[in-house]
Design a protein around this motif. Sequence first.
Motif, short mmCIF file in Angstrom:
data_model
loop_
_atom_site.label_atom_id
_atom_site.label_comp_id
_atom_site.label_asym_id
_atom_site.label_seq_id
_atom_site.Cartn_x
_atom_site.Cartn_y
_atom_site.Cartn_z
N CYS A 87 0.86 -1.19 0.00
CA CYS A 87 0.00 0.00 0.00
C CYS A 87 0.89 1.23 0.00
O CYS A 87 1.37 1.68 1.05
CB CYS A 87 -0.93 -0.02 1.21
SG CYS A 87 -2.12 -1.36 1.20
N ASN A 88 1.10 1.77 -1.19
CA ASN A 88 2.00 2.90 -1.38
C ASN A 88 1.24 4.20 -1.70
O ASN A 88 1.76 5.28 -1.44
CB ASN A 88 2.98 2.58 -2.51
CG ASN A 88 3.79 3.77 -2.93
OD1 ASN A 88 4.70 4.21 -2.22
ND2 ASN A 88 3.49 4.32 -4.10
N LEU A 133 2.11 -8.18 3.86
CA LEU A 133 1.41 -6.89 3.85
C LEU A 133 2.45 -5.83 4.19
O LEU A 133 3.08 -5.88 5.25
CB LEU A 133 0.29 -6.89 4.88
CG LEU A 133 -0.80 -7.94 4.68
CD1 LEU A 133 -1.66 -8.05 5.94
CD2 LEU A 133 -1.66 -7.60 3.47
N ILE A 134 2.61 -4.86 3.29
CA ILE A 134 3.66 -3.85 3.45
C ILE A 134 3.03 -2.48 3.21
O ILE A 134 2.38 -2.25 2.18
CB ILE A 134 4.81 -4.09 2.46
CG1 ILE A 134 5.39 -5.49 2.67
CG2 ILE A 134 5.89 -3.03 2.63
CD1 ILE A 134 6.33 -5.94 1.57
N TYR A 135 3.24 -1.58 4.16
CA TYR A 135 2.59 -0.27 4.12
C TYR A 135 3.63 0.84 4.09
O TYR A 135 4.64 0.77 4.81
CB TYR A 135 1.68 -0.10 5.34
CG TYR A 135 0.68 -1.22 5.45
CD1 TYR A 135 -0.40 -1.29 4.58
CD2 TYR A 135 0.85 -2.25 6.38
CE1 TYR A 135 -1.30 -2.34 4.64
CE2 TYR A 135 -0.05 -3.30 6.45
CZ TYR A 135 -1.12 -3.34 5.58
OH TYR A 135 -2.01 -4.39 5.63
N MET A 136 3.36 1.85 3.27
CA MET A 136 4.29 2.96 3.16
C MET A 136 3.94 4.02 4.20
O MET A 136 2.96 4.75 4.08
CB MET A 136 4.23 3.56 1.75
CG MET A 136 5.47 4.34 1.38
SD MET A 136 7.02 3.40 1.57
CE MET A 136 6.69 1.97 0.53
N GLY A 137 4.76 4.05 5.24
CA GLY A 137 4.60 5.06 6.28
C GLY A 137 5.45 6.27 5.97
O GLY A 137 5.61 6.68 4.82
N SER A 138 6.04 6.84 7.00
CA SER A 138 6.90 8.00 6.83
C SER A 138 7.71 8.19 8.11
O SER A 138 7.24 7.90 9.21
CB SER A 138 6.06 9.26 6.59
OG SER A 138 6.87 10.43 6.67
N GLY A 171 -0.72 -13.57 12.34
CA GLY A 171 0.43 -14.41 12.60
C GLY A 171 0.15 -15.90 12.49
O GLY A 171 0.93 -16.64 11.87
N PRO A 172 -0.97 -16.39 13.05
CA PRO A 172 -1.26 -17.82 12.93
C PRO A 172 -1.45 -18.30 11.49
O PRO A 172 -1.31 -19.49 11.22
CB PRO A 172 -2.55 -17.98 13.74
CG PRO A 172 -2.52 -16.85 14.72
CD PRO A 172 -1.90 -15.71 13.97
N GLN A 173 -1.77 -17.37 10.58
CA GLN A 173 -1.95 -17.73 9.17
C GLN A 173 -0.65 -17.63 8.38
O GLN A 173 -0.62 -17.89 7.18
CB GLN A 173 -3.00 -16.83 8.52
CG GLN A 173 -4.37 -16.94 9.13
CD GLN A 173 -5.33 -15.88 8.61
OE1 GLN A 173 -5.98 -15.17 9.38
NE2 GLN A 173 -5.41 -15.77 7.30
N GLY A 174 0.43 -17.23 9.05
CA GLY A 174 1.70 -17.10 8.36
C GLY A 174 1.78 -15.89 7.46
O GLY A 174 2.59 -15.85 6.53
N ILE A 175 0.98 -14.86 7.74
CA ILE A 175 0.99 -13.62 6.96
C ILE A 175 1.63 -12.53 7.82
O ILE A 175 1.23 -12.34 8.98
CB ILE A 175 -0.43 -13.21 6.55
CG1 ILE A 175 -1.05 -14.27 5.64
CG2 ILE A 175 -0.43 -11.84 5.86
CD1 ILE A 175 -2.52 -14.06 5.35
N THR A 176 2.61 -11.84 7.28
CA THR A 176 3.28 -10.78 8.03
C THR A 176 2.77 -9.40 7.60
O THR A 176 2.24 -9.23 6.51
CB THR A 176 4.80 -10.83 7.82
OG1 THR A 176 5.10 -10.54 6.44
CG2 THR A 176 5.36 -12.20 8.19
N ALA A 177 2.96 -8.42 8.49
CA ALA A 177 2.54 -7.05 8.22
C ALA A 177 3.58 -6.09 8.79
O ALA A 177 3.93 -6.19 9.98
CB ALA A 177 1.17 -6.77 8.85
N ASN A 178 4.07 -5.19 7.95
CA ASN A 178 5.12 -4.26 8.37
C ASN A 178 4.98 -2.92 7.66
O ASN A 178 4.33 -2.82 6.62
CB ASN A 178 6.50 -4.85 8.05
CG ASN A 178 6.80 -6.11 8.84
OD1 ASN A 178 7.06 -6.06 10.04
ND2 ASN A 178 6.75 -7.26 8.17
#
Length: 243
Positions: A87-88, A133-138, A171-178
């Motif tokens: 998500c950029n 799942l990767i999010y563009m923060g700042s 986490g239990p589904q093996g999906i990461t988010a950062n």
Amino acid sequence: MTARIALVTGGSRGIGAAICRTLARDGFDIALTYSSNEEKARETKDAVEALGRRALVIRADGAKAEENRHAVEATVAAFGTIDALVCNAGCYPYGTIETMTDEDIDRTLALNLRAVMVETAAAVPHMRRGGRLIYMGSAFGERVPLPGVSVYAATKAALIGFVRGLARDLGPQGITANVVQPGPIDTDLNPKDGDSAALIGSFVATGHYGETADIAEAVSYLASARAGYVTGSTLTVDGGLCA
């Protein structure tokens, strides 16, 4: 080997285009969204295809929830799954709080925060174990060294709490988010020789702007198997702005 699929929102130019090219280099087929600049979106599509990967261009207004969902649905219809959601897309309103209109605030929340949540909710059911799942923060989500960015900084800081919650949910589904937190990056919308570049550069430990490739490589790492034990975290790529 089964192709990995990445959906990159706001992928037509700047950081988003660099992410598309880098993930294509890494072996991802790419779906990318754009809001208005179709020519740049097509250029990014061509660059992905030149690397031997498939590419899909989707027009979507990130301020509209139904178009966020459409982007996910179109990606799944074309490729069957989503392995990485990046998500950029977003906006950068500038002005002190008393100058912000209701419309400014609503659009910033819609683009920078609600869209992320809607896209995530739509994408997760289509993600397999190992999804990213990767999010563009700042860096402004961590440190605000100048006036005029309070509304923007609030939306970027909120992403930190969002990924911490997602890490527990998924986490239990093996999906990461950062979250990736860029500092000042040289783009056509924020050039290293722009009017405010000297001021912004003075807050950075290195004293200069970064390149879009710096952010794309951080996304590449988080999208890879190497980052399987990294979740609920922020990766700050800011030249030391937050130091």
